[in-house]
Structures are given as structure tokens and as C-alpha cells.
Design a protein around this motif. Structure first.
Motif, PDB file in Angstrom:
ATOM      1  N   THR A  33       0.777  -0.991  -0.008  1.00 35.01           N
ATOM      2  CA  THR A  33      -0.019   0.083  -0.099  1.00 35.01           C
ATOM      3  C   THR A  33       0.969   1.263  -0.019  1.00 35.01           C
ATOM      4  O   THR A  33       2.161   1.337   0.200  1.00 35.01           O
ATOM      5  N   GLY A  34       0.272   2.310  -0.126  1.00 38.13           N
ATOM      6  CA  GLY A  34       1.022   3.701   0.061  1.00 38.13           C
ATOM      7  C   GLY A  34       0.119   4.799  -0.035  1.00 38.13           C
ATOM      8  O   GLY A  34      -1.066   4.694   0.386  1.00 38.13           O
ATOM      9  N   SER A  35       0.572   5.982  -0.374  1.00 37.16           N
ATOM     10  CA  SER A  35      -0.247   7.260  -0.390  1.00 37.16           C
ATOM     11  C   SER A  35      -1.374   7.118  -1.445  1.00 37.16           C
ATOM     12  O   SER A  35      -0.841   6.767  -2.510  1.00 37.16           O
ATOM     13  N   PRO A  36      -2.587   7.515  -1.041  1.00 43.46           N
ATOM     14  CA  PRO A  36      -3.669   7.520  -2.298  1.00 43.46           C
ATOM     15  C   PRO A  36      -3.599   8.985  -2.968  1.00 43.46           C
ATOM     16  O   PRO A  36      -4.578   9.104  -3.712  1.00 43.46           O
ATOM     17  N   ASP A  37      -2.873   9.761  -2.651  1.00 41.25           N
ATOM     18  CA  ASP A  37      -2.842  11.229  -2.960  1.00 41.25           C
ATOM     19  C   ASP A  37      -1.486  11.846  -3.193  1.00 41.25           C
ATOM     20  O   ASP A  37      -1.217  13.057  -3.180  1.00 41.25           O
ATOM     21  N   ALA A  38      -0.632  10.913  -3.912  1.00 39.74           N
ATOM     22  CA  ALA A  38       0.701  11.528  -4.227  1.00 39.74           C
ATOM     23  C   ALA A  38       1.089  11.160  -5.678  1.00 39.74           C
ATOM     24  O   ALA A  38       2.020  10.491  -5.934  1.00 39.74           O
ATOM     25  N   PRO A  39       0.363  11.695  -6.688  1.00 34.71           N
ATOM     26  CA  PRO A  39       0.837  11.539  -8.176  1.00 34.71           C
ATOM     27  C   PRO A  39       1.987  12.404  -8.346  1.00 34.71           C
ATOM     28  O   PRO A  39       2.184  13.277  -7.944  1.00 34.71           O
ATOM     29  N   PRO A  40       2.880  11.760  -9.242  1.00 30.56           N
ATOM     30  CA  PRO A  40       2.724  10.600 -10.244  1.00 30.56           C
ATOM     31  C   PRO A  40       3.256   9.345  -9.552  1.00 30.56           C
ATOM     32  O   PRO A  40       3.180   8.378 -10.158  1.00 30.56           O
ATOM     33  N   TYR A  41       3.608   9.389  -8.085  1.00 33.62           N
ATOM     34  CA  TYR A  41       3.996   8.088  -7.422  1.00 33.62           C
ATOM     35  C   TYR A  41       3.174   7.132  -7.076  1.00 33.62           C
ATOM     36  O   TYR A  41       3.251   6.086  -7.234  1.00 33.62           O
ATOM     37  N   ASP A  48     -10.930   1.715 -10.066  1.00 27.44           N
ATOM     38  CA  ASP A  48     -11.003   0.375  -9.237  1.00 27.44           C
ATOM     39  C   ASP A  48     -10.598   1.229  -7.869  1.00 27.44           C
ATOM     40  O   ASP A  48      -9.495   1.194  -7.549  1.00 27.44           O
ATOM     41  N   PRO A  49     -11.591   1.806  -7.050  1.00 25.97           N
ATOM     42  CA  PRO A  49     -11.048   2.722  -5.828  1.00 25.97           C
ATOM     43  C   PRO A  49     -10.125   1.832  -4.870  1.00 25.97           C
ATOM     44  O   PRO A  49      -9.583   2.487  -3.820  1.00 25.97           O
ATOM     45  N   LYS A  50     -10.229   0.720  -4.681  1.00 27.42           N
ATOM     46  CA  LYS A  50      -9.726  -0.396  -3.758  1.00 27.42           C
ATOM     47  C   LYS A  50      -8.164  -0.461  -4.043  1.00 27.42           C
ATOM     48  O   LYS A  50      -7.726  -1.041  -3.363  1.00 27.42           O
ATOM     49  N   HIS A  51      -7.809  -0.169  -5.194  1.00 28.04           N
ATOM     50  CA  HIS A  51      -6.350  -0.264  -5.964  1.00 28.04           C
ATOM     51  C   HIS A  51      -5.797   1.082  -5.901  1.00 28.04           C
ATOM     52  O   HIS A  51      -6.296   2.127  -6.171  1.00 28.04           O
ATOM     53  N   ALA A  76      -5.244   1.609   1.291  1.00 29.90           N
ATOM     54  CA  ALA A  76      -5.570   1.429   2.714  1.00 29.90           C
ATOM     55  C   ALA A  76      -6.046   2.643   3.242  1.00 29.90           C
ATOM     56  O   ALA A  76      -6.275   2.717   4.614  1.00 29.90           O
ATOM     57  N   GLY A  77      -6.403   3.716   2.612  1.00 25.33           N
ATOM     58  CA  GLY A  77      -6.763   4.995   3.158  1.00 25.33           C
ATOM     59  C   GLY A  77      -5.653   6.100   3.108  1.00 25.33           C
ATOM     60  O   GLY A  77      -4.617   5.973   2.255  1.00 25.33           O
ATOM     61  N   LEU A  83       0.295   3.494   6.646  1.00 23.57           N
ATOM     62  CA  LEU A  83       1.541   2.968   7.713  1.00 23.57           C
ATOM     63  C   LEU A  83       1.145   2.055   8.822  1.00 23.57           C
ATOM     64  O   LEU A  83       1.940   1.123   8.870  1.00 23.57           O
ATOM     65  N   GLU A  84      -0.099   2.135   9.320  1.00 21.23           N
ATOM     66  CA  GLU A  84      -0.494   1.584  10.286  1.00 21.23           C
ATOM     67  C   GLU A  84      -0.996   0.145   9.862  1.00 21.23           C
ATOM     68  O   GLU A  84      -0.705  -1.091  10.503  1.00 21.23           O
ATOM     69  N   GLU A  85      -1.337   0.088   8.782  1.00 24.63           N
ATOM     70  CA  GLU A  85      -1.593  -1.580   7.928  1.00 24.63           C
ATOM     71  C   GLU A  85      -0.263  -2.267   7.761  1.00 24.63           C
ATOM     72  O   GLU A  85      -0.254  -3.469   7.962  1.00 24.63           O
TER      73      GLU A  85
END
Length: 273
Positions: A33-41, A48-51, A76-77, A83-85
Motif C-alpha cells: 500500500t502507499g499514499s492515495p494522493d501522491a501523483p505521479p508516484y 478501481d478505488p480499492k487499488h 488502505a486509506g 503506515l498502520e496497516e
């Protein structure tokens, strides 16, 4: 005699198995998992919002594929939730984390970093900003996204010497810059490129000079992951060392800048309800 012969055959068979085969048999699948809001990384996949999708996701898939290990990159949010996951072992690794000393008790950081996020000074095209190094920025008013992840050393320098207005995100920071509310914005080379293009600000804003900070974005494996062993860590380190030599990192980054830009254009063109 028959048992001894069978034992020798089994021993020879095991000896012929490569470390890759044995390791892949032990851990055939990684959950990342990782950050959901860090484009382009990395960012949330709109289809597919789960990924997650992004440059770091693509590079991790490439590396894992070469090792014969499947990888699933889940959303993971928010960053702290991701990080917690991983800390808990519910997921195996983070794909875009900065080095944090306080996390060494829970995570193994794989060296070298997957990416070096170069922070540049972004200004308006017509700005008369005179600086030869970070210390010269003290004369000006700047802005920095609250989501920025700088090195501890530069963070301490910025807090002590620079005048930086916090922005909720990079979009807000660049909007302040275009409106003349600040003189400059500190932003990553590629995240800045992706954002200025997606906001239609490419003709208004420019990145100047050399990077003022270069924090690494690391793969980090949880101490609580069943897949965390010396083979996996060693092979990941080997593959990450090879990536810059092959030129894969740069190509993947450029491709994902365009991917983000196209996604933002689709959203802009969508009819408003």
C-alpha cells in the motif's frame, strides 16, 4: 538402501532448485500500500478505488515480477492509515515512505530508495526571484503543501529560516502562487509537473534552479510480515540498484505524469451534475 537412495535423489533435487524457486514458494504474494494522493508516484485508481496506481506501483510490479512474486497494491486509506496497516503486518510493505528513524522498530527500509523526490522552487514565469541557494529564499514568502515530505535536515532549516505558508495541498499552494499571494512554492519535480499541467498552469509557473531537497521514497517491509526474510530484502535491494541504470525509473515517471494529466482532463471535461 532404497531409503538412502531416495534420500540422495531428494537432496540432489533440492540442491538444483534455485533460491528464487524456493523463496517464491515460501512467499508467492505481497500485499502493498502507499499514499492515495501522491501523483505521479501513487494515487487512487479512479476505475478501481480499492487499488492504487502510479509510478511506484508500476516499478514495484516490475521488480516483483522479475522475482517471481505476485503483488497486490491496495488502497488502505490516508497515509497514516497505510503506515498502520503495514506496521501491524496486515499488509506487507509500503511503496513510497520517507526514511523515519522512529519507524525502524517496525519497518525494514530497502536501500537504495525506489525514487528520489527532488523538491524544486516553483515561481511565476515573470517573477524576479533572485536566489543561488536555499538560504536566499529567506527574503521571500513561500508556500508548502502540508502533505510534503522533506528530509529532517531540510525541514529543520525551513522551520528556522524560511517563511512558508502551509497549504492544504499542492493545488492550493499553486493557486496562491498564481494569484500572487506568495513568491514561490516548494514542490517535487514530477508532482509539480503533473499538478501544473492538470491545473492548466504550465504557461504561468516554472521550476527554477537545482533541487533544494532530495528525500528518498523507500520500499519498507513490515517486521510483522510473513514475507520479511533476508532473501526478499536482498533481492529487492539488488533490483532497486539496477533500476536507475536501466532508465526504467525515468520512463515510468514520465508515463505516469501523462497518465495523471489525462485523468485530470477527463474529470475536467465530464459534465457537471
Amino acid at each position: 538402501m532404497a531409503f538412502r537412495k531416495a534420500g540422495r535423489v531428494l537432496a540432489c533435487t533440492m540442491a538444483m532448485l534455485s533460491p528464487l524457486t524456493m523463496a517464491a514458494g515460501k512467499c508467492e504474494r505481497l500485499v502493498a500500500t502507499g499514499s492515495p494522493d501522491a501523483p505521479p508516484y501513487s494515487w487512487q485508481d479512479p476505475k478501481d478505488p480499492k487499488h492504487l496506481i502510479g509510478a511506484n506501483v508500476d516499478l514495484l510490479r516490475q521488480v516483483a515480477g522479475e522475482l517471481g512474486v505476485k503483488v497486490d497494491v491496495l488502497n488502505a486509506g490516508k497515509r497514516d492509515q497505510a503506515l498502520e496497516e503495514v506496521r501491524s503486518g496486515r499488509m506487507d510493505l509500503l511503496l513510497d515512505t520517507p526514511m523515519q528513524v522512529e519507524q525502524l522498530t517496525a519497518l525494514d527500509y530497502i536501500h537504495p530508495p525506489l525514487q528520489l523526490n527532488e523538491y524544486l522552487v516553483w515561481t511565476r514565469h515573470d517573477a524576479e526571484l533572485d536566489f543561488d541557494g536555499p538560504a536566499d529564499l529567506a527574503r521571500y514568502q513561500g508556500s508548502l503543501s502540508e502533505r510534503a515530505r522533506l528530509t529532517p535536515a531540510f525541514s529543520a532549516f525551513a522551520k528556522a529560516q524560511l517563511k512558508l505558508e502551509p497549504a492544504q495541498n499542492l493545488t492550493q499552494a499553486f493557486q496562491k502562487l498564481v494569484l500572487g499571494q506568495v513568491d514561490y512554492v516548494l514542490a517535487g519535480r514530477y508532482s509539480g509537473m503533473a499538478m501544473t499541467q492538470s491545473l492548466g498552469m504550465s504557461n504561468d509557473l516554472i521550476a527554477r534552479g537545482l533541487p533544494v531537497d532530495r528525500p528518498g521514497l523507500y520500499l519498507a517491509v513490515s517486521h510483522n510480515s510473513a514475507c520479511n526474510d533476508t532473501w526478499l530484502r536482498g533481492q529487492l535491494a539488488k533490483k532497486l540498484t539496477e533500476l536507475p541504470i536501466s532508465g526504467a525509473s525515468e520512463a515510468v515517471l514520465q508515463r505516469n505524469v501523462e497518465r495523471w494529466k489525462a485523468q485530470m482532463q477527463v474529470q475536467a471535461d465530464a459534465p457537471k451534475q
